[in-house]
Scaffold this motif. Structure first.
Motif, PDB file in Angstrom:
ATOM      1  N   ASP A  95      -1.468   4.649   6.099  1.00  0.00           N
ATOM      2  CA  ASP A  95      -2.026   3.787   7.141  1.00  0.00           C
ATOM      3  C   ASP A  95      -3.159   4.515   7.855  1.00  0.00           C
ATOM      4  N   LYS A  96      -4.194   3.752   8.191  1.00  0.00           N
ATOM      5  CA  LYS A  96      -5.429   4.309   8.745  1.00  0.00           C
ATOM      6  C   LYS A  96      -5.198   5.266   9.914  1.00  0.00           C
ATOM      7  N   GLU A  97      -4.354   4.878  10.856  1.00  0.00           N
ATOM      8  CA  GLU A  97      -4.152   5.720  12.044  1.00  0.00           C
ATOM      9  C   GLU A  97      -3.336   6.982  11.756  1.00  0.00           C
ATOM     10  N   TYR A  98      -2.835   7.123  10.532  1.00  0.00           N
ATOM     11  CA  TYR A  98      -2.055   8.300  10.152  1.00  0.00           C
ATOM     12  C   TYR A  98      -2.798   9.206   9.174  1.00  0.00           C
ATOM     13  N   ARG A  99      -4.023   8.859   8.851  1.00  0.00           N
ATOM     14  CA  ARG A  99      -4.786   9.655   7.887  1.00  0.00           C
ATOM     15  C   ARG A  99      -5.209  10.998   8.471  1.00  0.00           C
ATOM     16  N   CYS A 100      -5.597  11.904   7.590  1.00  0.00           N
ATOM     17  CA  CYS A 100      -6.070  13.250   7.937  1.00  0.00           C
ATOM     18  C   CYS A 100      -4.963  14.096   8.574  1.00  0.00           C
ATOM     19  N   GLN A 101      -3.724  13.826   8.217  1.00  0.00           N
ATOM     20  CA  GLN A 101      -2.597  14.614   8.701  1.00  0.00           C
ATOM     21  C   GLN A 101      -1.806  15.217   7.541  1.00  0.00           C
ATOM     22  N   GLY A 102      -2.333  15.070   6.325  1.00  0.00           N
ATOM     23  CA  GLY A 102      -1.676  15.655   5.158  1.00  0.00           C
ATOM     24  C   GLY A 102      -0.564  14.822   4.558  1.00  0.00           C
ATOM     25  N   ILE A 103      -0.432  13.584   4.978  1.00  0.00           N
ATOM     26  CA  ILE A 103       0.654  12.737   4.487  1.00  0.00           C
ATOM     27  C   ILE A 103       0.512  12.467   2.993  1.00  0.00           C
ATOM     28  N   ALA A 104      -0.653  12.045   2.549  1.00  0.00           N
ATOM     29  CA  ALA A 104      -0.837  11.767   1.118  1.00  0.00           C
ATOM     30  C   ALA A 104      -0.621  13.040   0.295  1.00  0.00           C
ATOM     31  N   GLY A 105      -1.114  14.159   0.785  1.00  0.00           N
ATOM     32  CA  GLY A 105      -0.923  15.425   0.078  1.00  0.00           C
ATOM     33  C   GLY A 105       0.547  15.798  -0.040  1.00  0.00           C
ATOM     34  N   GLN A 106       1.284  15.581   1.025  1.00  0.00           N
ATOM     35  CA  GLN A 106       2.726  15.861   1.013  1.00  0.00           C
ATOM     36  C   GLN A 106       3.437  14.952   0.010  1.00  0.00           C
ATOM     37  N   LEU A 107       3.088  13.666   0.006  1.00  0.00           N
ATOM     38  CA  LEU A 107       3.681  12.723  -0.947  1.00  0.00           C
ATOM     39  C   LEU A 107       3.348  13.121  -2.383  1.00  0.00           C
ATOM     40  N   LEU A 108       2.110  13.507  -2.627  1.00  0.00           N
ATOM     41  CA  LEU A 108       1.709  13.936  -3.972  1.00  0.00           C
ATOM     42  C   LEU A 108       2.487  15.176  -4.405  1.00  0.00           C
ATOM     43  N   ASP A 109       2.659  16.119  -3.501  1.00  0.00           N
ATOM     44  CA  ASP A 109       3.418  17.327  -3.798  1.00  0.00           C
ATOM     45  C   ASP A 109       4.871  16.979  -4.132  1.00  0.00           C
ATOM     46  N   ILE A 110       5.454  16.097  -3.373  1.00  0.00           N
ATOM     47  CA  ILE A 110       6.846  15.696  -3.588  1.00  0.00           C
ATOM     48  C   ILE A 110       7.003  15.017  -4.946  1.00  0.00           C
ATOM     49  N   VAL A 111       6.098  14.091  -5.271  1.00  0.00           N
ATOM     50  CA  VAL A 111       6.238  13.362  -6.532  1.00  0.00           C
ATOM     51  C   VAL A 111       6.054  14.294  -7.731  1.00  0.00           C
ATOM     52  N   VAL A 112       5.109  15.221  -7.651  1.00  0.00           N
ATOM     53  CA  VAL A 112       4.897  16.165  -8.753  1.00  0.00           C
ATOM     54  C   VAL A 112       6.156  17.010  -8.967  1.00  0.00           C
ATOM     55  N   LYS A 113       6.716  17.534  -7.892  1.00  0.00           N
ATOM     56  CA  LYS A 113       7.923  18.362  -8.005  1.00  0.00           C
ATOM     57  C   LYS A 113       9.106  17.557  -8.518  1.00  0.00           C
ATOM     58  N   ASP A 114       9.251  16.337  -8.035  1.00  0.00           N
ATOM     59  CA  ASP A 114      10.361  15.500  -8.470  1.00  0.00           C
ATOM     60  C   ASP A 114      10.240  15.164  -9.958  1.00  0.00           C
TER      61      ASP A 114
END
Length: 159
Positions: A95-114
């Motif tokens: 969501d726009k107001e949550y961008r630039c906080q590393g959320i997408a990067g964290q999700l990408l890291d989680i999915v790769v590890k999983d």
């Protein structure tokens, strides 16, 4: 890695798989539909297959309390002509107001590890973004033709 290991807390956000919070299925399907305009039923079908253990291709969410603020999924093919490049990370959104906080990067890291913990590697994604995914270990692989799209799209791989 066990699925229970995926729950992470960061700032005031919680990262979960849909299997950990199956009660969010309807809400998540609507959230993704509103972001990408893919039919809600298509999300529900993929989510049901994941929840019923018919596939290990999952759905990952970032929650601010009970609000979904980021998410992504893993599916067989993300609407492109290279059916051999599978599975695909799809529907990456914050969501726009949550961008630039590393959320997408964290999700990408989680999915790769999983996915790696389940022996599913490499994984792919298509995007028109440049430089964003490289920060998280993704490499440009090739250009692919999107289904019903006149233009080519960038395909990335994570090994």
């Amino acid at each position: 890695m066990q699925t229970s290991d995926i729950i992470r807390e960061s700032k005031c956000y919680i990262y979960v798989t849909l299997r950990q919070k199956p009660e969010l299925k309807e809400k998540a399907a609507t959230w993704f539909h509103n972001k990408w305009e893919v039919p809600r039923e298509a999300y529900l079908e993929c989510m049901e297959a994941y929840l019923n253990h018919e596939t290990e291709y999952g759905w990952y969410l970032c929650l601010d309390k009970e609000r979904i603020v980021g998410g992504l999924g893993v599916i067989e093919n993300d609407f492109h002509d290279r059916k051999d490049l599978t599975p695909n990370v799809c529907a990456v959104y914050t969501d726009k107001e949550y961008r630039c906080q590393g959320i997408a990067g964290q999700l990408l890291d989680i999915v790769v590890k999983d996915m790696k913990s389940k022996g599913i590697t490499p994984i792919y994604l298509i995007t028109d973004h440049t430089s964003f995914y490289e920060r998280y270990g993704w490499e440009f692989l090739c250009m692919v033709q999107g289904d019903n799209e006149p233009d080519m799209t960038r395909m990335y791989i994570h090994r």
